[in-house]
Design an enzyme around this catalytic site. Structure first.
Site, short mmCIF file in Angstrom:
data_model
loop_
_atom_site.label_atom_id
_atom_site.label_comp_id
_atom_site.label_asym_id
_atom_site.label_seq_id
_atom_site.Cartn_x
_atom_site.Cartn_y
_atom_site.Cartn_z
N ILE A 149 0.35 -1.63 -0.52
CA ILE A 149 0.32 0.42 -0.04
C ILE A 149 1.10 1.27 -0.05
CG2 ILE A 149 -1.95 1.04 1.24
CD1 ILE A 149 -2.74 -1.61 2.67
N HIS A 150 1.21 2.20 -0.86
CA HIS A 150 1.20 3.63 -1.44
C HIS A 150 1.05 4.33 -1.27
CE1 HIS A 150 5.03 5.30 -2.70
NE2 HIS A 150 4.12 5.42 -3.57
N PRO A 151 1.15 5.26 -0.30
CA PRO A 151 2.91 5.69 0.00
C PRO A 151 2.66 4.98 1.79
CG PRO A 151 2.17 7.02 -0.14
CD PRO A 151 1.13 7.22 -0.26
#
Length: 652
Positions: free
Chosen positions: A624-626
């Site tokens: 999962i970014h950021p």
């Protein structure tokens, strides 16, 4: 348990007095029988509801619930069945073969049987018949009853413990003891909790709930949060927030709010115990005989109780130095969280997780803090991670005085706070140093509360070196009817969630139909220093000891949280590593994270490790970014490669 008769006697009916007490149920199929099935004569018919109604009123429904509970609690074996059900017949035949007296209620032969079954479903969370209770414990249906018979749990449930005041007495009202008490009560057992807080040398005491709620996890995390908020206020200006008023911290306001919350938790525990029918006694428990305990209240009044089984969950209390002035002038974590005044310039003695956490939030609140360390930081934790924790604390202004230990604490001035002189001696030579502080906080370890509760009178063995209690894999001491859980167990993790889980599962094994044991492997934990350290599994040192260095691969990296970039916080401070067993499909045997919200991140990875997490599974996971947690999905560099792990930006 009664022995099965040989040969079995012919079936004979005995009318149970239980139905006469119930009154609202016609006595058509309720009776007691030994060694055979029963067909009791029909009795007086009575309706469950007023004539002409298809469903009982709320008052009648509650009355029915009460009377069903009377049947369950008043009979050793209570079977709710239907006369034509083959599974019900199998269960009756089982108890007959065991020579056990049982009572039955045929739901198809009572007035408003559907309503009876509906209320019974609410009580037992089971919709089908047969529905079996043994000594007030809900066993379940046919399959679960036979399973309990095969694994020995049914025989355990059938043991008659009516000679004692209680089925279970728990000494200690902390997280583990309360968990065990509530679960045992859920299983229909008569339970007592004895809890008494001996005041600290400074006179501090607290309510029900144990260390975690009152002087541990809860107030510690809240003060940690208070310090983080202060740091966030500094970051806020970089994010465009403008404020002219000088920001300062009010210690008294913080402690008042925290203690108010703790008080609500204390009250909540008492209410919960009352609702579950658990007897709570605020007295000091001490064994006087194998099944007998003495309870002494704060007035010195003594009362005696007996029980079939006992659980010791007395926990630990902070250790003192044993030097002049320690108990007179020093405080511990027992006192800090309710301290009515700001501690001022503080010396923290000891580098345990308690010591470093307290040093961290005190410094975060703007206080002058020094940590005096006898040897290493965070003994028992991964030492690379421990040193990184220490380095970040130093960046936040905490001073370290290594290889020294106090030999004298002297009061120079009285006050709130006063002024204390501490004389310390080097652990490596004759050198001594002196320092002046407002407060001295001892965090040098904890001692088990097991030496004054009469264990020697009943033969329970303890480890004389540390006061902890050796137990087997089901938390049983060397005395069969005495068990122990929580921080007092020898060789087990001293963590609140561990005690809660162990207490719940112990109650289920003692009184229910479960054989599940507490899993003490791969337990996650977090050190709530300003930069949190979360871990699960083995430290690098322990992994090398178990698997040898050549059989391990360590993947690691530094990283820069996005939230820190605008605020200008230091890059290459946060750190992540996993330790993998090369010859077990690179299974992750150690997980370590130093960064913001490490506790929240570690929790999920702990679940994955219980499922056999491997390096390949991490590589296959889309991050999962950021976020900080995504760093574990992109680990590439191994320690053995010697490659540089510094990061140029938050995205690597």
């Amino acid at each position: 348990m009664e022995k099965p008769p040989s040969p079995p006697p012919p079936p004979r009916a005995q009318t149970s007095p239980g139905l006469g007490k119930v009154g609202v149920l016609p006595n058509r199929r309720l009776g007691a029988v030994r060694g055979g099935l029963m067909s009791s004569p029909p009795g007086r018919r009575a309706r469950l509801a007023s004539p002409g109604t298809s469903r009982p009123s709320s008052e009648a429904r509650e009355e029915l619930r009460r009377r069903l509970r009377d049947l369950i609690e008043g009979n050793r074996v209570m079977i709710f069945s239907k006369s034509y059900c083959p599974h019900s017949t199998r269960v009756k035949e089982l108890f007959s073969s065991l020579g056990v007296v049982y009572n039955i209620l045929e739901l198809d032969q009572v007035d408003d049987g559907a309503s009876v079954q509906e209320v019974l479903t609410e009580i037992s969370n089971q919709k089908t018949v047969p529905n079996i209770f043994v000594n007030k414990v809900h066993v379940g249906g046919c399959d679960r009853t036979f399973q309990a018979h095969q694994n020995g749990l049914l025989q355990k449930l059938l043991q008659d413990d009516s000679a004692h005041d209680y089925d279970l007495i728990i000494i200690g009202g902390g997280s583990g003891g309360l968990s065990c008490a509530k679960e045992a009560a859920n299983l229909g057992k008569k339970v007592m909790v004895l809890d008494f807080v001996v005041p600290s040398p400074q006179g501090t005491t607290w309510g029900l709930g144990g260390t975690c709620v009152n002087v541990g996890c809860i107030p510690k995390k809240l003060m940690h949060q208070a310090a983080l908020l202060g740091h966030a206020l500094q970051d806020a200006k970089k994010y465009g927030w403008e404020y002219n008023q000088q920001v300062k911290h009010n210690w008294e306001a913080m402690t008042e709010a925290i203690q108010s919350h703790i008080g609500s938790l204390n009250w909540g525990y008492r209410v919960t115990l009352r609702e579950k029918g658990v007897t709570y006694v605020n007295s000091f428990g001490e064994f006087v005989d194998l099944h007998k305990i003495k309870a002494t209240n704060k007035k010195g009044q003594e009362t005696f109780y007996t029980a079939s089984k006992f659980v010791i969950a007395t926990g630990e209390r902070p250790r003192y130095l044993g030097i002049q002035g320690d108990k007179e002038y020093c405080i511990t974590s027992d006192d800090l969280f309710s301290l009515p005044y700001c501690p001022g310039c503080t010396l923290v003695v000891g580098a345990s997780y308690v010591g470093l956490e307290c040093a961290g939030f005190l410094a975060g609140l703007g206080l002058d803090v020094t940590v005096m360390v006898r040897s290493v930081l965070l003994r028992g934790f991964d030492q690379e991670m421990a040193e990184k924790v220490g380095s970040y604390l130093e960046q936040q202004g905490v001073k370290f005085q290594r290889k020294f230990t106090p030999i004298l604490v002297q009061q120079l001035e009285k006050g709130l706070p006063g002024k204390l002189k501490v004389v310390a001696k080097s652990t490596e030579g004759p050198e001594t140093v002196e320092g002046i502080y407002n407060t001295v906080l001892l965090a040098i370890g904890r001692d088990s509360c097991t030496r004054k509760i009469g264990l020697e009178k009943i033969g329970v063995k303890i480890n004389e070196k540390n006061g902890k209690i050796p137990v087997n894999d089901v938390e049983q001491t060397n005395v069969p009817h005495v068990y122990a859980i929580g921080d007092i167990l020898d060789g087990k993790p001293e963590l609140t969630p561990v005690a809660i889980q162990a207490g719940k599962l112990l109650a289920r094994r003692l009184f229910g139909v479960s054989l599940e044991k507490c899993d003490y492997i791969n337990i996650p934990t977090t050190v709530f220093t300003p930069l949190e350290y979360g871990c699960c599994g083995l430290s690098e040192e322990k992994a090398i000891e178990m698997y040898k260095k050549e059989n391990l691969e360590v993947y690691h990296t530094l990283f820069w949280p996005l939230e820190w970039t605008v605020a200008g916080r230091d890059n290459n401070t946060c750190y992540a590593k996993i330790i993998c067993n090369k010859f077990d499909n690179e299974r992750v045997v150690g997980f370590h994270l130093l960064g913001p919200n490490a506790g929240e991140i570690t929790q999920g990875f702990a679940a994955a490790m219980k499922c056999g997490l491997t390096k390949q599974l991490l590589d296959d996971t889309i991050g999962i970014h950021p976020t900080c947690g995504e760093v574990f999905t992109t680990l590439e560099i191994t320690k053995s490669s010697g490659l540089d792990i510094t990061q140029k930006g938050c995205u690597g």
